[in-house]
Scaffold this motif. Structure first.
Motif, PDB file in Angstrom:
ATOM      1  N   GLU A  23     -31.086 -22.560  23.106  1.00 50.25           N
ATOM      2  CA  GLU A  23     -31.432 -23.749  23.880  1.00 50.25           C
ATOM      3  C   GLU A  23     -30.904 -23.684  25.310  1.00 50.25           C
ATOM      4  OE1 GLU A  23     -33.189 -27.275  24.756  1.00 50.25           O
ATOM      5  OE2 GLU A  23     -33.394 -26.164  22.874  1.00 50.25           O
ATOM      6  N   TYR A  24     -29.739 -23.075  25.510  1.00 54.01           N
ATOM      7  CA  TYR A  24     -29.137 -23.011  26.838  1.00 54.01           C
ATOM      8  C   TYR A  24     -29.512 -21.737  27.586  1.00 54.01           C
ATOM      9  CZ  TYR A  24     -25.833 -20.224  24.126  1.00 54.01           C
ATOM     10  OH  TYR A  24     -25.265 -19.298  23.288  1.00 54.01           O
ATOM     11  N   GLN A  25     -30.477 -20.965  27.076  1.00 55.40           N
ATOM     12  CA  GLN A  25     -30.883 -19.722  27.717  1.00 55.40           C
ATOM     13  C   GLN A  25     -32.318 -19.804  28.220  1.00 55.40           C
ATOM     14  OE1 GLN A  25     -30.212 -16.779  24.660  1.00 55.40           O
ATOM     15  NE2 GLN A  25     -28.157 -16.299  25.427  1.00 55.40           N
ATOM     16  N   ARG A  26     -32.575 -19.056  29.288  1.00 53.35           N
ATOM     17  CA  ARG A  26     -33.922 -18.896  29.800  1.00 53.35           C
ATOM     18  C   ARG A  26     -34.160 -17.416  30.050  1.00 53.35           C
ATOM     19  NH1 ARG A  26     -33.530 -23.212  28.229  1.00 53.35           N
ATOM     20  NH2 ARG A  26     -34.177 -25.210  29.137  1.00 53.35           N
ATOM     21  N   GLY A  27     -35.431 -17.011  29.928  1.00 48.44           N
ATOM     22  CA  GLY A  27     -35.795 -15.623  30.159  1.00 48.44           C
ATOM     23  C   GLY A  27     -36.685 -15.495  31.378  1.00 48.44           C
ATOM     24  N   VAL A  28     -36.251 -14.725  32.368  1.00 50.08           N
ATOM     25  CA  VAL A  28     -37.042 -14.446  33.564  1.00 50.08           C
ATOM     26  C   VAL A  28     -37.883 -13.215  33.276  1.00 50.08           C
ATOM     27  CG1 VAL A  28     -36.980 -13.994  36.040  1.00 50.08           C
ATOM     28  CG2 VAL A  28     -35.241 -15.463  34.999  1.00 50.08           C
ATOM     29  N   ILE A  29     -39.199 -13.357  33.245  1.00 47.13           N
ATOM     30  CA  ILE A  29     -40.119 -12.287  32.860  1.00 47.13           C
ATOM     31  C   ILE A  29     -40.669 -11.615  34.112  1.00 47.13           C
ATOM     32  CG2 ILE A  29     -42.158 -11.705  31.503  1.00 47.13           C
ATOM     33  CD1 ILE A  29     -39.830 -12.851  29.877  1.00 47.13           C
TER      34      ILE A  29
ATOM     35  N   ALA B  74     -31.771 -17.564  40.774  1.00 49.85           N
ATOM     36  CA  ALA B  74     -30.501 -16.935  40.426  1.00 49.85           C
ATOM     37  C   ALA B  74     -30.655 -15.443  40.175  1.00 49.85           C
ATOM     38  CB  ALA B  74     -29.898 -17.614  39.207  1.00 49.85           C
ATOM     39  N   ILE B  75     -31.829 -14.987  39.742  1.00 49.37           N
ATOM     40  CA  ILE B  75     -32.045 -13.573  39.464  1.00 49.37           C
ATOM     41  C   ILE B  75     -32.666 -12.852  40.649  1.00 49.37           C
ATOM     42  CG2 ILE B  75     -33.264 -11.951  37.970  1.00 49.37           C
ATOM     43  CD1 ILE B  75     -30.899 -13.357  36.668  1.00 49.37           C
ATOM     44  N   ILE B  76     -33.575 -13.502  41.348  1.00 42.44           N
ATOM     45  CA  ILE B  76     -34.326 -12.829  42.409  1.00 42.44           C
ATOM     46  C   ILE B  76     -33.590 -12.884  43.747  1.00 42.44           C
ATOM     47  CG2 ILE B  76     -36.490 -12.852  43.711  1.00 42.44           C
ATOM     48  CD1 ILE B  76     -37.897 -13.853  41.226  1.00 42.44           C
ATOM     49  N   ASN B  77     -33.012 -14.020  44.098  1.00 49.30           N
ATOM     50  CA  ASN B  77     -32.467 -14.208  45.445  1.00 49.30           C
ATOM     51  C   ASN B  77     -31.077 -13.610  45.635  1.00 49.30           C
ATOM     52  OD1 ASN B  77     -34.805 -15.589  45.827  1.00 49.30           O
ATOM     53  ND2 ASN B  77     -33.866 -17.609  46.105  1.00 49.30           N
ATOM     54  N   VAL B  78     -30.372 -13.295  44.582  1.00 49.98           N
ATOM     55  CA  VAL B  78     -29.027 -12.741  44.709  1.00 49.98           C
ATOM     56  C   VAL B  78     -28.829 -11.708  43.598  1.00 49.98           C
ATOM     57  CG1 VAL B  78     -27.982 -14.546  43.275  1.00 49.98           C
ATOM     58  CG2 VAL B  78     -26.573 -13.337  44.940  1.00 49.98           C
ATOM     59  N   GLU B  79     -28.075 -10.653  43.927  1.00 47.62           N
ATOM     60  CA  GLU B  79     -27.897  -9.566  42.973  1.00 47.62           C
ATOM     61  C   GLU B  79     -27.075 -10.001  41.768  1.00 47.62           C
ATOM     62  OE1 GLU B  79     -26.054  -5.010  42.820  1.00 47.62           O
ATOM     63  OE2 GLU B  79     -25.973  -6.195  44.660  1.00 47.62           O
ATOM     64  N   ASP B  80     -25.894 -10.591  42.020  1.00 45.14           N
ATOM     65  CA  ASP B  80     -25.008 -11.063  40.954  1.00 45.14           C
ATOM     66  C   ASP B  80     -24.511 -12.439  41.373  1.00 45.14           C
ATOM     67  OD1 ASP B  80     -23.192 -11.540  38.973  1.00 45.14           O
ATOM     68  OD2 ASP B  80     -22.132  -9.639  39.158  1.00 45.14           O
ATOM     69  N   PHE B  81     -25.107 -13.475  40.814  1.00 41.88           N
ATOM     70  CA  PHE B  81     -24.766 -14.822  41.279  1.00 41.88           C
ATOM     71  C   PHE B  81     -23.338 -15.214  40.929  1.00 41.88           C
ATOM     72  CE2 PHE B  81     -26.629 -15.384  37.074  1.00 41.88           C
ATOM     73  CZ  PHE B  81     -25.786 -16.295  36.466  1.00 41.88           C
ATOM     74  N   LEU B  82     -22.774 -14.672  39.859  1.00 51.22           N
ATOM     75  CA  LEU B  82     -21.387 -14.983  39.521  1.00 51.22           C
ATOM     76  C   LEU B  82     -20.424 -14.398  40.550  1.00 51.22           C
ATOM     77  CD1 LEU B  82     -21.430 -14.415  35.651  1.00 51.22           C
ATOM     78  CD2 LEU B  82     -21.425 -16.594  36.858  1.00 51.22           C
ATOM     79  N   GLN B  83     -20.595 -13.143  40.889  1.00 51.31           N
ATOM     80  CA  GLN B  83     -19.740 -12.510  41.881  1.00 51.31           C
ATOM     81  C   GLN B  83     -19.943 -13.135  43.258  1.00 51.31           C
ATOM     82  OE1 GLN B  83     -17.380 -10.427  41.337  1.00 51.31           O
ATOM     83  NE2 GLN B  83     -16.844  -9.799  43.414  1.00 51.31           N
ATOM     84  N   ALA B  84     -21.182 -13.435  43.594  1.00 50.68           N
ATOM     85  CA  ALA B  84     -21.452 -14.042  44.897  1.00 50.68           C
ATOM     86  C   ALA B  84     -20.807 -15.423  45.010  1.00 50.68           C
ATOM     87  CB  ALA B  84     -22.962 -14.134  45.119  1.00 50.68           C
TER      88      ALA B  84
ATOM     89  N   THR C 245     -25.036 -22.479  48.085  1.00 56.27           N
ATOM     90  CA  THR C 245     -25.557 -21.857  46.866  1.00 56.27           C
ATOM     91  C   THR C 245     -26.873 -22.467  46.402  1.00 56.27           C
ATOM     92  OG1 THR C 245     -24.218 -23.372  45.513  1.00 56.27           O
ATOM     93  CG2 THR C 245     -23.253 -21.227  46.049  1.00 56.27           C
ATOM     94  N   ASP C 246     -27.409 -23.399  47.162  1.00 59.11           N
ATOM     95  CA  ASP C 246     -28.673 -24.011  46.762  1.00 59.11           C
ATOM     96  C   ASP C 246     -29.804 -22.982  46.754  1.00 59.11           C
ATOM     97  OD1 ASP C 246     -30.234 -26.508  46.186  1.00 59.11           O
ATOM     98  OD2 ASP C 246     -31.233 -25.909  48.043  1.00 59.11           O
ATOM     99  N   GLY C 247     -29.770 -22.033  47.681  1.00 57.06           N
ATOM    100  CA  GLY C 247     -30.795 -20.994  47.707  1.00 57.06           C
ATOM    101  C   GLY C 247     -30.684 -20.007  46.563  1.00 57.06           C
ATOM    102  N   TRP C 248     -29.578 -20.009  45.857  1.00 59.41           N
ATOM    103  CA  TRP C 248     -29.397 -19.137  44.694  1.00 59.41           C
ATOM    104  C   TRP C 248     -29.734 -19.840  43.383  1.00 59.41           C
ATOM    105  CZ3 TRP C 248     -23.808 -17.448  46.361  1.00 59.41           C
ATOM    106  CH2 TRP C 248     -23.896 -16.732  47.568  1.00 59.41           C
TER     107      TRP C 248
END
Length: 275
Positions: free
Chosen positions: A32-38, A103-113, A153-156
């Motif tokens: 439920e808390y996951q999404r898949g970017v295809i 979160a996947i396309i605009n930044v390489e690693d959103f956690l590290q960023a 971080t809005d753009g991420w």
């Protein structure tokens, strides 16, 4: 014949294994808390989930994204305040992904960023304030840091919900200086309170003196009350001043003057001279 049967069995096993691999790669289950970017052939296709989704093997690729709130501890940062005081500050930030595509396309690693951005923002914001503001106005600083991080971080596709400064560590010299400052402030307040009390007491004494001056016998009653309080302490000797104004109030002004004033002797009559 035996070799042919063996080869057919082996081919059947390999085919079944390949089918299982394809099925396993095709059907995905997202919580439920996951999404898949295809991605289809390297290009973004859509965001799927939660539940059972289908991903075409070798044509589509999926990247899982967790949408739960992430609690990230910001490492201790050396900050120099506006009044040139060196302190060590650490904080914690709460954020979550609201747009999996960004979160996947605009930044390489959103956690590290997000972690690196939080560290630089913490140093930048706290460096603009004095030490007293860091210690007394943490809520204001938390709000400022949170708003800056949320904007950047809005753009991420990330929403920063809260920022909390945990510790502001000072060296021993600065701790002693702050203690002396607090002691001086307490002393100043004590002196101001004492002076205010003296001022109020003097005003009340003036009012009491005016009230006693209206009726002279009132001061006599006050003296007698004071004498009673002193006699209750069982002292061997009591020296009690008695002003002359008190006697005037008791005996009266005219009688007192008449009793104190001596009689003037009569002058002898001089004889008349004959012409």
């Amino acid at each position: 014949m035996e070799n042919l049967a063996y080869n057919s069995n082996l081919f059947f096993v390999a085919l079944m294994f390949l089918i299982l691999v394809v099925l396993f790669s095709t059907f995905k289950i997202l919580l439920e808390y996951q999404r898949g970017v295809i991605f289809m052939l390297g290009r973004f296709y859509k965001v799927k989930g939660p539940g059972l989704i289908i991903v075409i093997p070798f044509i589509q690729q999926m990247v899982r994204v967790d949408l739960r709130t992430v609690v990230m501890d910001v490492p201790t940062q050396d900050v120099i305040s506006r009044d040139n005081v060196s302190v060590k500050v650490n904080a914690v930030i709460y954020f979550r992904v609201i747009d999996a595509q960004k979160a996947i396309i605009n930044v390489e690693d959103f956690l590290q960023a997000t972690s690196q951005l939080a560290q630089t923002t913490l140093r930048s914001v706290l460096g603009q304030h004095e030490l007293d503001e860091m210690l007394a106005n943490r809520d204001m600083l938390n709000t400022d840091i949170q708003s800056i991080l949320d904007t950047r971080t809005d753009g991420w596709g990330i929403k920063v919900s809260n920022v909390e400064i945990k510790h502001v560590d000072l060296n021993e010299t600065m701790v002693r200086a702050i203690a002396r400052q607090a002691e001086a402030e307490r002393t100043r307040r004590a002196k101001v309170i004492h002076a205010s009390g003296e001022m109020e007491a003097s005003a009340k004494l003036v009012e009491a003196a005016k009230t006693l001056a209206i009726e002279p016998n009132a001061i006599l009653l006050r003296y007698l009350q004071t004498l009673t309080d002193i006699a209750g302490e069982k002292n061997s000797t009591i020296l009690f001043p008695l002003p002359m104004e008190l006697l005037k109030g008791v005996m009266g002004d005219g009688k007192t003057e008449k009793a104190i004033k001596p009689k003037q002797p009569k002058q002898p009559k001089q004889p008349k001279q004959k012409e």
